[in-house]
Motif scaffolding. Structure first.
Motif, PDB file in Angstrom:
ATOM      1  N   LEU A 109       0.839  -1.204   0.000  1.00 12.41           N
ATOM      2  CA  LEU A 109       0.000   0.000   0.000  1.00 12.41           C
ATOM      3  C   LEU A 109       0.872   1.251   0.000  1.00 12.41           C
ATOM      4  O   LEU A 109       0.562   2.236  -0.670  1.00 12.41           O
ATOM      5  CB  LEU A 109      -0.917   0.015   1.233  1.00 12.41           C
ATOM      6  N   LEU A 111       3.530   1.767  -1.405  1.00 14.65           N
ATOM      7  CA  LEU A 111       4.070   2.081  -2.739  1.00 14.65           C
ATOM      8  C   LEU A 111       3.018   2.735  -3.620  1.00 14.65           C
ATOM      9  O   LEU A 111       3.313   3.143  -4.739  1.00 14.65           O
ATOM     10  CB  LEU A 111       4.563   0.806  -3.422  1.00 14.65           C
ATOM     11  N   GLY A 112       1.785   2.781  -3.118  1.00 12.47           N
ATOM     12  CA  GLY A 112       0.715   3.390  -3.906  1.00 12.47           C
ATOM     13  C   GLY A 112      -0.172   2.370  -4.591  1.00 12.47           C
ATOM     14  O   GLY A 112      -1.011   2.727  -5.408  1.00 12.47           O
ATOM     15  N   MET A 113       0.020   1.073  -4.270  1.00 15.87           N
ATOM     16  CA  MET A 113      -0.888   0.074  -4.830  1.00 15.87           C
ATOM     17  C   MET A 113      -2.245   0.192  -4.161  1.00 15.87           C
ATOM     18  O   MET A 113      -2.337   0.507  -2.977  1.00 15.87           O
ATOM     19  CB  MET A 113      -0.355  -1.349  -4.577  1.00 15.87           C
ATOM     20  N   THR A 114      -3.310  -0.092  -4.924  1.00  8.20           N
ATOM     21  CA  THR A 114      -4.627  -0.199  -4.305  1.00  8.20           C
ATOM     22  C   THR A 114      -4.670  -1.520  -3.549  1.00  8.20           C
ATOM     23  O   THR A 114      -3.789  -2.370  -3.742  1.00  8.20           O
ATOM     24  CB  THR A 114      -5.728  -0.225  -5.376  1.00  8.20           C
ATOM     25  N   GLN A 117      -4.675  -4.324  -6.062  1.00  8.39           N
ATOM     26  CA  GLN A 117      -3.353  -4.542  -6.670  1.00  8.39           C
ATOM     27  C   GLN A 117      -2.411  -5.246  -5.706  1.00  8.39           C
ATOM     28  O   GLN A 117      -1.659  -6.135  -6.100  1.00  8.39           O
ATOM     29  CB  GLN A 117      -2.717  -3.205  -7.068  1.00  8.39           C
TER      30      GLN A 117
ATOM     31  N   ASN B  78      -3.577   7.261  -3.056  1.00  5.96           N
ATOM     32  CA  ASN B  78      -2.719   6.350  -3.825  1.00  5.96           C
ATOM     33  C   ASN B  78      -1.653   7.108  -4.610  1.00  5.96           C
ATOM     34  O   ASN B  78      -0.531   6.638  -4.765  1.00  5.96           O
ATOM     35  CB  ASN B  78      -3.544   5.454  -4.745  1.00  5.96           C
ATOM     36  N   ARG B  81       0.903   8.374  -1.915  1.00  5.17           N
ATOM     37  CA  ARG B  81       1.786   7.326  -1.390  1.00  5.17           C
ATOM     38  C   ARG B  81       2.953   7.044  -2.328  1.00  5.17           C
ATOM     39  O   ARG B  81       4.027   6.638  -1.886  1.00  5.17           O
ATOM     40  CB  ARG B  81       0.990   6.034  -1.150  1.00  5.17           C
ATOM     41  N   GLN B  82       2.741   7.239  -3.624  1.00  2.00           N
ATOM     42  CA  GLN B  82       3.852   7.035  -4.563  1.00  2.00           C
ATOM     43  C   GLN B  82       4.966   8.031  -4.297  1.00  2.00           C
ATOM     44  O   GLN B  82       6.115   7.810  -4.659  1.00  2.00           O
ATOM     45  CB  GLN B  82       3.363   7.199  -6.001  1.00  2.00           C
ATOM     46  N   VAL B 110       2.686   0.059 -10.317  1.00  2.00           N
ATOM     47  CA  VAL B 110       2.043   1.310  -9.908  1.00  2.00           C
ATOM     48  C   VAL B 110       2.315   2.422 -10.911  1.00  2.00           C
ATOM     49  O   VAL B 110       1.405   3.072 -11.409  1.00  2.00           O
ATOM     50  CB  VAL B 110       2.502   1.737  -8.500  1.00  2.00           C
TER      51      VAL B 110
END
Ligand SMILES: Nc1ncnc2c1ncn2[C@@H]1O[C@H](COP(=O)(O)OP(=O)(O)OP(=O)(O)O)[C@@H](O)[C@H]1O
Ligand SMILES: [Mg+2]
Lengths: 212, 253
Positions: A109, A111-114, A117, B78, B81-82, B110
């Motif tokens: 999460l 890392l930006g994954m949903t 994902q 989201n 968070r990246q 991502v």
């Protein structure tokens, strides 16, 4: 007898596939879903596992048509056995998913994954590996349970054996042969999944510990 | 406003409770571009909760958090968070992926980066933490220090504006702590913006721009390391730093 064996294999394959297709979303929802859904799923599992398989099969094949839902015997058998197996397979996957540390989910999460994902890319590939040994077990159980499709008139291995007996009057050798075919098929499943397990093996994922 | 003074992280009046356990009771802080701040404080004070609130792994109850001027909300999380790297105490490495795979996965899945570009960038980041030789090894085959360096490379690969470290060396054997701290020190030198929860006083003293002392859900005191060590405002800060230094050593660097 070969024809019957093939039907048994097809029954086993499609039932397991249906069970798997249901089990993965069930396991996912049971862990990550909202509370209502989680409650509903545990009731589903409890109910499905408490009814004898034969009763489920009769309900689908003889009961459902009264409500206007008709299935051919083969499809009814796959549906019944598959639904039943889904309740066991979802338990297997739930355990496998939960055995993967929560920090991996947090890392995914972050890392930006949903969450979907994260599940697909991180949790699922690991839980599948962990689930292989219990799945081999479940596959053998489903294989044996397909013999109940006999009762719906599906001409699988057992019924085929019955037909041969009705013309030859030699139940002992025929049933022994039927038993032998089941044995060979079960062993094949176990050996195949064992190979598969070895091939997918990754250091540190669940599998090594089992060997020791 | 000059480039160095640009505010990367701004936290305003953050509150968080778990049931009736009020963990954060109004915390505010900010971090400029290239700054390195260290958070210290007793166990259970809410340091991890604070970091987890920033990228909403644990959503805050009240208060605002801005990354580079844009508020972090559940809607844009989201994307945010990246841009916020997170390094965990227990590494959180993906066990089914090699070191390289761990660094690459965020790029391909991502950022939807091209496979070859992702591969090259991931390799570059592994080189940066001194692990190009271990690229094909799985987490179970790495030492703790190597694992954490993969964790840092994974965060770096996303090209974040900020990296949060939650006790990155606490799970490590003493002889492995140095290699991780060295990587972090280099990052600080290269101008990475970092918010670090740690008890490594050597790192805090020599690398950080500011030390933030938290206790019972509040920031008790914050300031440059020299000031906190030599001339703290409160007796409590002096006591705590004394205790930490006794426990973890001076960190003679
Ligand atoms: N998910 C949670 N549910 C309930 N309580 C929690 C949860 N996470 C943290 N807490 C509680 O919040 C308080 C602060 O925890 P936190 O982990 O932020 O402290 P910390 O300063 O990081 O401590 P440590 O130095 O031990 O890591 C603790 O009392 C902890 O029990
Ligand atoms: Mg903590």
């Amino acid at each position: 007898m070969l024809g019957g064996a093939l039907v048994t294999i097809r029954l086993t394959f499609f039932s397991l596939l249906l069970g798997l297709a249901l089990a993965i979303p069930i396991a996912f929802l049971q862990i990550y879903g909202p509370k209502v859904v989680r409650r509903f799923i545990s009731v589903y599992e409890r109910v499905v596992r408490s009814i004898p398989l034969l009763v489920i099969l009769f309900l689908i094949f003889y009961g459902f048509p009264r409500a206007g839902i008709n299935f051919p015997a083969f499809a009814a058998a796959v549906l019944g056995i598959g639904i039943r197996s889904s309740a066991y397979q979802s338990q297997i996957f739930k355990g496998a998913i939960q055995s993967i540390s929560g920090s991996q989910m947090k890392a995914a999460l972050s890392l930006g994954m949903t969450s979907l994902q994260s599940f697909k890319n991180i949790i699922l590939p690991q839980s599948i590996r962990i689930a292989i040994p219990p799945m081999a077990n479940e596959s053998a159980i489903v294989l044996k349970d397909t013999s109940l499709a006999y009762a719906l008139g599906v001409i699988e291995l057992l019924r085929q054996g019955g037909y041969i007996i009705s013309t030859t009057y030699r139940p002992l050798p025929i049933y022994l042969a039927v038993a032998g075919v089941y044995l060979v098929m079960t062993l094949t499943i176990n050996i195949t999944l064992n190979k598969f397990e070895k091939r997918l093996k990754i250091p540190g994922i669940g599998i090594e510990e089992r060997v020791r | 406003m000059s480039e160095e003074k640009k505010t990367i992280l701004k936290i305003e009046d953050l509150h968080k409770s778990f049931g009736d356990n009020e963990v954060l009771k109004g915390v505010s802080l900010s971090l400029n571009k290239g700054e390195n701040k260290v958070i210290i404080g007793p166990s259970g004070t809410g340091k991890s909760t604070l970091l987890n609130n920033v990228n909403r792994l644990v959503p805050p109850d009240r208060g605002r958090i801005y990354l580079d001027g844009e508020e972090i909300t559940s809607q844009n999380i989201n994307k945010m968070r990246q841009e916020i790297g997170f390094v965990f105490q227990d590494f959180g490495l993906f066990n089914h992926l090699t070191a390289l795979g761990n660094v690459k996965v965020g790029l391909t899945k991502v950022k939807k980066m091209d496979k070859q570009d992702a591969q090259d960038l991931a390799m570059e980041e592994l080189r940066r933490v001194g692990l190009e030789e271990s690229a094909e090894q799985y987490p179970a085959e790495l030492s703790g220090g190597q694992k954490q360096r993969v964790g840092i490379a994974r965060a770096l690969a996303m090209q974040p504006k900020l990296i949060l470290f939650d006790e990155p060396t606490s799970a490590l054997d003493p002889e492995l702590i140095g290699e991780v701290l060295n990587v972090m020190k280099n990052l600080a030198k290269e101008g990475m913006t970092m918010l670090v929860v740690t008890h490594e006083m050597g790192f805090a003293r020599t690398v950080s721009d500011e030390i933030i002392f938290m206790e019972n859900g509040y920031i008790v005191e914050q300031g440059p390391p020299k000031q906190l060590f030599n001339n703290p405002d409160t007796e409590r800060t002096r006591e705590f730093l004394f205790k930490l230094t006794e426990l973890y050593g001076e960190g003679d660097e």
